[in-house]
Enzyme design. Sequence first.
Site, PDB file in Angstrom:
ATOM      1  N   LYS A 171      51.916 -37.459   3.004  1.00 37.83           N
ATOM      2  CA  LYS A 171      51.223 -37.184   4.285  1.00 37.83           C
ATOM      3  C   LYS A 171      50.256 -36.022   4.013  1.00 37.83           C
ATOM      4  O   LYS A 171      50.630 -34.862   4.036  1.00 37.83           O
ATOM      5  CB  LYS A 171      52.275 -36.775   5.318  1.00 37.83           C
ATOM      6  CG  LYS A 171      51.967 -37.025   6.777  1.00 37.83           C
ATOM      7  CD  LYS A 171      50.609 -36.637   7.252  1.00 37.83           C
ATOM      8  CE  LYS A 171      50.490 -35.200   7.661  1.00 37.83           C
ATOM      9  NZ  LYS A 171      49.099 -34.743   7.835  1.00 37.83           N
ATOM     10  N   GLY A 224      52.098 -25.516   3.043  1.00 40.20           N
ATOM     11  CA  GLY A 224      51.288 -25.291   4.238  1.00 40.20           C
ATOM     12  C   GLY A 224      51.627 -23.952   4.845  1.00 40.20           C
ATOM     13  O   GLY A 224      52.078 -23.036   4.154  1.00 40.20           O
ATOM     14  N   SER A 225      51.438 -23.851   6.146  1.00 42.40           N
ATOM     15  CA  SER A 225      51.582 -22.554   6.809  1.00 42.40           C
ATOM     16  C   SER A 225      53.056 -22.242   7.115  1.00 42.40           C
ATOM     17  O   SER A 225      53.899 -23.141   7.174  1.00 42.40           O
ATOM     18  CB  SER A 225      50.776 -22.550   8.098  1.00 42.40           C
ATOM     19  OG  SER A 225      51.302 -23.513   8.970  1.00 42.40           O
ATOM     20  N   GLY A 229      56.157 -24.756   8.202  1.00 43.09           N
ATOM     21  CA  GLY A 229      57.256 -24.782   7.238  1.00 43.09           C
ATOM     22  C   GLY A 229      58.578 -24.408   7.869  1.00 43.09           C
ATOM     23  O   GLY A 229      59.624 -25.019   7.594  1.00 43.09           O
ATOM     24  N   GLU A 246      56.392 -24.317   0.143  1.00 41.03           N
ATOM     25  CA  GLU A 246      55.439 -23.330  -0.385  1.00 41.03           C
ATOM     26  C   GLU A 246      54.510 -22.961   0.750  1.00 41.03           C
ATOM     27  O   GLU A 246      53.835 -23.826   1.308  1.00 41.03           O
ATOM     28  CB  GLU A 246      54.626 -23.912  -1.558  1.00 41.03           C
ATOM     29  CG  GLU A 246      55.433 -24.171  -2.809  1.00 41.03           C
ATOM     30  CD  GLU A 246      56.006 -22.912  -3.432  1.00 41.03           C
ATOM     31  OE1 GLU A 246      55.582 -21.797  -3.071  1.00 41.03           O
ATOM     32  OE2 GLU A 246      56.899 -23.040  -4.277  1.00 41.03           O
ATOM     33  N   CYS A 280      46.434 -19.618  -1.065  1.00 43.39           N
ATOM     34  CA  CYS A 280      47.672 -18.926  -0.706  1.00 43.39           C
ATOM     35  C   CYS A 280      47.903 -17.732  -1.621  1.00 43.39           C
ATOM     36  O   CYS A 280      48.606 -16.799  -1.260  1.00 43.39           O
ATOM     37  CB  CYS A 280      48.836 -19.893  -0.788  1.00 43.39           C
ATOM     38  SG  CYS A 280      48.869 -20.787  -2.335  1.00 43.39           S
ATOM     39  N   GLN A 327      39.039 -22.540  11.745  1.00 45.38           N
ATOM     40  CA  GLN A 327      39.385 -21.525  10.743  1.00 45.38           C
ATOM     41  C   GLN A 327      38.339 -20.408  10.730  1.00 45.38           C
ATOM     42  O   GLN A 327      38.681 -19.229  10.601  1.00 45.38           O
ATOM     43  CB  GLN A 327      39.499 -22.178   9.362  1.00 45.38           C
ATOM     44  CG  GLN A 327      39.904 -21.236   8.240  1.00 45.38           C
ATOM     45  CD  GLN A 327      41.333 -20.705   8.346  1.00 45.38           C
ATOM     46  OE1 GLN A 327      42.261 -21.463   8.573  1.00 45.38           O
ATOM     47  NE2 GLN A 327      41.494 -19.388   8.212  1.00 45.38           N
ATOM     48  N   GLU A 378      48.652 -13.373   7.350  1.00 46.20           N
ATOM     49  CA  GLU A 378      47.745 -14.136   6.492  1.00 46.20           C
ATOM     50  C   GLU A 378      46.536 -14.594   7.308  1.00 46.20           C
ATOM     51  O   GLU A 378      46.691 -15.160   8.383  1.00 46.20           O
ATOM     52  CB  GLU A 378      48.468 -15.368   5.937  1.00 46.20           C
ATOM     53  CG  GLU A 378      47.583 -16.171   5.001  1.00 46.20           C
ATOM     54  CD  GLU A 378      48.270 -17.417   4.455  1.00 46.20           C
ATOM     55  OE1 GLU A 378      48.783 -18.211   5.259  1.00 46.20           O
ATOM     56  OE2 GLU A 378      48.286 -17.588   3.225  1.00 46.20           O
TER      57      GLU A 378
HETATM   58  P1  NAD Z   1      49.535 -26.497   8.060  1.00 44.48           P
HETATM   59  O1  NAD Z   1      50.897 -25.938   8.062  1.00 44.48           O
HETATM   60  O2  NAD Z   1      48.744 -26.476   9.317  1.00 44.48           O
HETATM   61  O3  NAD Z   1      49.567 -28.034   7.610  1.00 44.48           O
HETATM   62  C1  NAD Z   1      50.151 -28.427   6.390  1.00 44.48           C
HETATM   63  C2  NAD Z   1      50.548 -29.889   6.488  1.00 44.48           C
HETATM   64  O4  NAD Z   1      51.609 -30.024   7.436  1.00 44.48           O
HETATM   65  C3  NAD Z   1      49.440 -30.821   6.964  1.00 44.48           C
HETATM   66  O5  NAD Z   1      49.499 -32.032   6.239  1.00 44.48           O
HETATM   67  C4  NAD Z   1      49.798 -31.049   8.414  1.00 44.48           C
HETATM   68  O6  NAD Z   1      49.294 -32.263   8.929  1.00 44.48           O
HETATM   69  C5  NAD Z   1      51.304 -31.081   8.343  1.00 44.48           C
HETATM   70  N1  NAD Z   1      52.002 -30.841   9.615  1.00 44.48           N
HETATM   71  C6  NAD Z   1      51.536 -30.201  10.713  1.00 44.48           C
HETATM   72  N2  NAD Z   1      52.493 -30.173  11.665  1.00 44.48           N
HETATM   73  C7  NAD Z   1      53.585 -30.796  11.161  1.00 44.48           C
HETATM   74  C8  NAD Z   1      54.894 -31.069  11.659  1.00 44.48           C
HETATM   75  N3  NAD Z   1      55.277 -30.699  12.873  1.00 44.48           N
HETATM   76  N4  NAD Z   1      55.759 -31.732  10.862  1.00 44.48           N
HETATM   77  C9  NAD Z   1      55.403 -32.090   9.609  1.00 44.48           C
HETATM   78  N5  NAD Z   1      54.173 -31.862   9.091  1.00 44.48           N
HETATM   79  C10 NAD Z   1      53.272 -31.219   9.857  1.00 44.48           C
HETATM   80  O7  NAD Z   1      48.743 -25.753   6.866  1.00 44.48           O
HETATM   81  P2  NAD Z   1      47.201 -25.905   6.469  1.00 44.48           P
HETATM   82  O8  NAD Z   1      46.370 -25.213   7.495  1.00 44.48           O
HETATM   83  O9  NAD Z   1      46.881 -27.319   6.118  1.00 44.48           O
HETATM   84  O10 NAD Z   1      47.153 -25.081   5.099  1.00 44.48           O
HETATM   85  C11 NAD Z   1      46.983 -23.709   5.042  1.00 44.48           C
HETATM   86  C12 NAD Z   1      48.307 -23.021   4.736  1.00 44.48           C
HETATM   87  O11 NAD Z   1      48.860 -23.545   3.536  1.00 44.48           O
HETATM   88  C13 NAD Z   1      48.182 -21.525   4.484  1.00 44.48           C
HETATM   89  O12 NAD Z   1      49.195 -20.836   5.163  1.00 44.48           O
HETATM   90  C14 NAD Z   1      48.366 -21.384   2.979  1.00 44.48           C
HETATM   91  O13 NAD Z   1      48.851 -20.128   2.577  1.00 44.48           O
HETATM   92  C15 NAD Z   1      49.324 -22.482   2.705  1.00 44.48           C
HETATM   93  N6  NAD Z   1      49.284 -22.866   1.290  1.00 44.48           N
HETATM   94  C16 NAD Z   1      50.345 -22.509   0.495  1.00 44.48           C
HETATM   95  C17 NAD Z   1      50.344 -22.828  -0.852  1.00 44.48           C
HETATM   96  C18 NAD Z   1      51.509 -22.453  -1.719  1.00 44.48           C
HETATM   97  O14 NAD Z   1      51.728 -23.123  -2.731  1.00 44.48           O
HETATM   98  N7  NAD Z   1      52.289 -21.442  -1.390  1.00 44.48           N
HETATM   99  C19 NAD Z   1      49.264 -23.532  -1.405  1.00 44.48           C
HETATM  100  C20 NAD Z   1      48.206 -23.863  -0.575  1.00 44.48           C
HETATM  101  C21 NAD Z   1      48.235 -23.541   0.779  1.00 44.48           C
END
Ligand code: NAD
Length: 476
Positions: A171, A224-225, A229, A246, A280, A327, A378
């Site tokens: 996804k 993701g965020s 998470g 992550e 990140c 953003q 962040e």
């Molecule tokens: P996000 O959390 O908004 O989305 C990440 C993913 O989760 C997307 O595919 C989104 O569609 C999905 N999602 C959203 N709501 C959900 C739910 N309720 N259930 C399941 N999935 C859902 O993050 P983003 O804005 O896409 O990415 C930016 C974030 O990612 C930043 O916080 C960044 O630090 C982090 N990031 C971390 C790493 C790492 O390895 N630590 C790497 C890259 C990005």
Amino acid sequence: MDFKNFIDGTWVATSETIANVNPSDVSDIIGHAAKADAAQMDQAIDAAHRAAPEWAASTPQQRFDVLDAVGTELLARKAELGRLLSREEGKTLPEGIGEVARAGQIFKFFAGETLRQTGDRLASVRPGVEIDVTRSPVGVIGLITPWNFPIAIPAWKIAPALCYGNAVVLKPAELVPGCAHALVEILSRAGLPDGVVNLVMGRGSEIGPRLVESPKVDAISFTGSVPTGRGIAESCGRHLKKLQLEMGGKNPMVVLDDADLETAVSACLNGAFFSTGQRCTASSRLIVTDGIHDRFVTALSEAMAAMKVGNALEDGIQMGPVVDERQLQQNLSYIDIAAQDGGKVSGGERLNRATEGFYMAPALVTETDNSMRINREEVFGPIASVIRVGGYDEALQVANDTAFGLSAGICSTSLKHASHFRQNARAGMVMVNLPTAGVDYHVPFGGTKGSSFGPREQGRYAAEFYTTVKTAYTLP
Ligand code: NAD
């Protein structure tokens, strides 16, 4: 171009779609991506569930051939796919091409790992009994990925999942369907049984929970965020599902008086602003000792002023646009917050370019302390703040005073301080005289505290998440 979902070996359209917009030029619509509903997600999960046993029984040679072929094609097409990546995500063309090459190298690495899967044979404490400890596939793995590394992150989840014999449902993030589609299209021709790899695009809040909660999904790997998470962790906890998270960072970069100024400026410029600060592992807190502070701020400000910001696809651009309007507004609001809290801001204004896009100048906030919101939360944009400290001990204390723990860096020519920092920085990755961002693909990636949860990604350590350990006792 239509980016369809891939379910059970077939490309499937949806009645509704989501437009894929170029952040460097909003008049450029790259395509329309499928917007799945929960029923389509269920079909993908069912397909993976049916296909998992066959792939679990595949030989190392079959797995090697698939992963190696995917890696070869990614490397051969890095210029074309890098352009697609930069067009939909907004990082510069060299960064986009580099990321596709990275994805190819990851597939090559895990192709090799298919042939190096080992176990342990031990003598039992009971006479005549033999013990074998082996690793088995986990089953069906749900992969949820963010927009900022649209091909590398799906690659570093799919490649180990397949290497260790699992089936997957990917996804990807809504903003970057093109790269996920291109990667899965390559996988679709690589010799996998139908259903082993499935792609389901759509709104995360609508179809994500379906994937996380399905009893047919054995594990979730999420990048993701933090808020997303955390919600996924709560759900996986209820269902006792294996989980790897992550998430965000607020990564410190310490610059000591004895640092080489040129090395420090170049590491901070790269760490804070390359990829538009949307990493990140970005260096967002620059912790600088008194004796070098003013020289460092002057030199970094000059380097920032010389950065070419513009259309990601143009030659010579060093920083592309922010990924989208939401953003960009978030970045600008954090600049206001930093100024209201007493920080001194330079740069950070919205910029106009020949094409309409989400451009802003890199921003430096000086005169900050570690309690300000700009240093606690962040931002995920091209904004770095400077925290002035008296010496190394205070620098280390400030570096560790954060809810996150992904990456931490130090610029110093002192072996004593560099070595102490390596041991005492509370982060999953530590960099000495290097940017906090920028990692190798054959070693583990991940953090501590609020940045990560569960086993590490990448390198041999990926086996911890993508396999389950079996202990067998035999009396021959
Ligand atoms: P996000 O959390 O908004 O989305 C990440 C993913 O989760 C997307 O595919 C989104 O569609 C999905 N999602 C959203 N709501 C959900 C739910 N309720 N259930 C399941 N999935 C859902 O993050 P983003 O804005 O896409 O990415 C930016 C974030 O990612 C930043 O916080 C960044 O630090 C982090 N990031 C971390 C790493 C790492 O390895 N630590 C790497 C890259 C990005």
